[in-house]
Design an enzyme around this catalytic site. Sequence first.
Site, PDB file in Angstrom:
ATOM      1  N   CYS A  99      71.632  27.828  67.664  1.00 51.98           N
ATOM      2  CA  CYS A  99      72.179  28.549  66.520  1.00 51.98           C
ATOM      3  C   CYS A  99      72.305  27.581  65.352  1.00 51.98           C
ATOM      4  O   CYS A  99      72.771  26.461  65.534  1.00 51.98           O
ATOM      5  CB  CYS A  99      73.557  29.107  66.888  1.00 51.98           C
ATOM      6  SG  CYS A  99      74.351  29.987  65.544  1.00 51.98           S
ATOM      7  N   LEU A 100      71.900  28.023  64.172  1.00 49.15           N
ATOM      8  CA  LEU A 100      71.965  27.146  63.001  1.00 49.15           C
ATOM      9  C   LEU A 100      73.407  26.764  62.664  1.00 49.15           C
ATOM     10  O   LEU A 100      73.638  25.763  62.004  1.00 49.15           O
ATOM     11  CB  LEU A 100      71.298  27.820  61.792  1.00 49.15           C
ATOM     12  CG  LEU A 100      69.795  28.054  61.937  1.00 49.15           C
ATOM     13  CD1 LEU A 100      69.247  28.833  60.754  1.00 49.15           C
ATOM     14  CD2 LEU A 100      69.046  26.735  62.100  1.00 49.15           C
ATOM     15  N   HIS A 141      71.817  38.139  69.637  1.00 49.38           N
ATOM     16  CA  HIS A 141      72.483  36.899  69.187  1.00 49.38           C
ATOM     17  C   HIS A 141      72.994  37.072  67.752  1.00 49.38           C
ATOM     18  O   HIS A 141      74.149  36.758  67.454  1.00 49.38           O
ATOM     19  CB  HIS A 141      71.482  35.734  69.276  1.00 49.38           C
ATOM     20  CG  HIS A 141      71.981  34.449  68.675  1.00 49.38           C
ATOM     21  ND1 HIS A 141      72.132  33.299  69.407  1.00 49.38           N
ATOM     22  CD2 HIS A 141      72.356  34.126  67.402  1.00 49.38           C
ATOM     23  CE1 HIS A 141      72.591  32.329  68.613  1.00 49.38           C
ATOM     24  NE2 HIS A 141      72.721  32.806  67.382  1.00 49.38           N
ATOM     25  N   GLU A 142      72.131  37.605  66.876  1.00 54.79           N
ATOM     26  CA  GLU A 142      72.529  37.765  65.472  1.00 54.79           C
ATOM     27  C   GLU A 142      73.616  38.819  65.321  1.00 54.79           C
ATOM     28  O   GLU A 142      74.526  38.675  64.507  1.00 54.79           O
ATOM     29  CB  GLU A 142      71.319  38.122  64.597  1.00 54.79           C
ATOM     30  CG  GLU A 142      70.195  37.098  64.577  1.00 54.79           C
ATOM     31  CD  GLU A 142      70.665  35.669  64.342  1.00 54.79           C
ATOM     32  OE1 GLU A 142      71.649  35.470  63.610  1.00 54.79           O
ATOM     33  OE2 GLU A 142      70.043  34.754  64.908  1.00 54.79           O
TER      34      GLU A 142
END
Length: 175
Positions: A99-100, A141-142
């Site tokens: 994840c960023l 995830h988003e």
Amino acid sequence: MAVLPIVTIPDPLLKQVSKPVDKVDDTLRDLMDDMLDTMYDAPGIGLAAIQVGKPIRVLVIDLGDKDGDTRGESPNPRFFVNPEIVWTSEELAEYNEGCLSVPEQYAIVDRPAQCHVKYLDYDGNEQMLEADGLLATCIQHEMDHLEGILFIDHLSPLKRKMILKKLKKNHKLAS
Ligand code: NI
């Protein structure tokens, strides 16, 4: 178009629940364009608006070609406004997620292998997508970000602790 700063943990913004979008207009499209630029620059394959500090229910995803290489010759940007998962498979799939907002940390997460998602597209039109594989994982995830949930929240407390410890160490080294 602009590259925006990405919010990382432990910023409390990442725990915030995002609000639905009222309408898809040019201001929102500008934000989605900036989110895409930011994601390509990172580089990543998905980004939620909260990760650039906007608590609204918007995602961008680009898996590029079938190998998931977004820097390739075939960009394939997808925009999701007010996405809702209306169905998930019982079958699960595991993926080594990153994840960023949790820089350079990865862990295996189990999620439903397929999902159906209803959303508004870049032009504000209602769409339905049947996703599987990496796309299904990425959407889920988003969408977690919209509820203030990170992939590390799916891990055992021990694994999560290890990742947070590593992040702290990296941060100390960097500062
Ligand atoms: Ni993420």
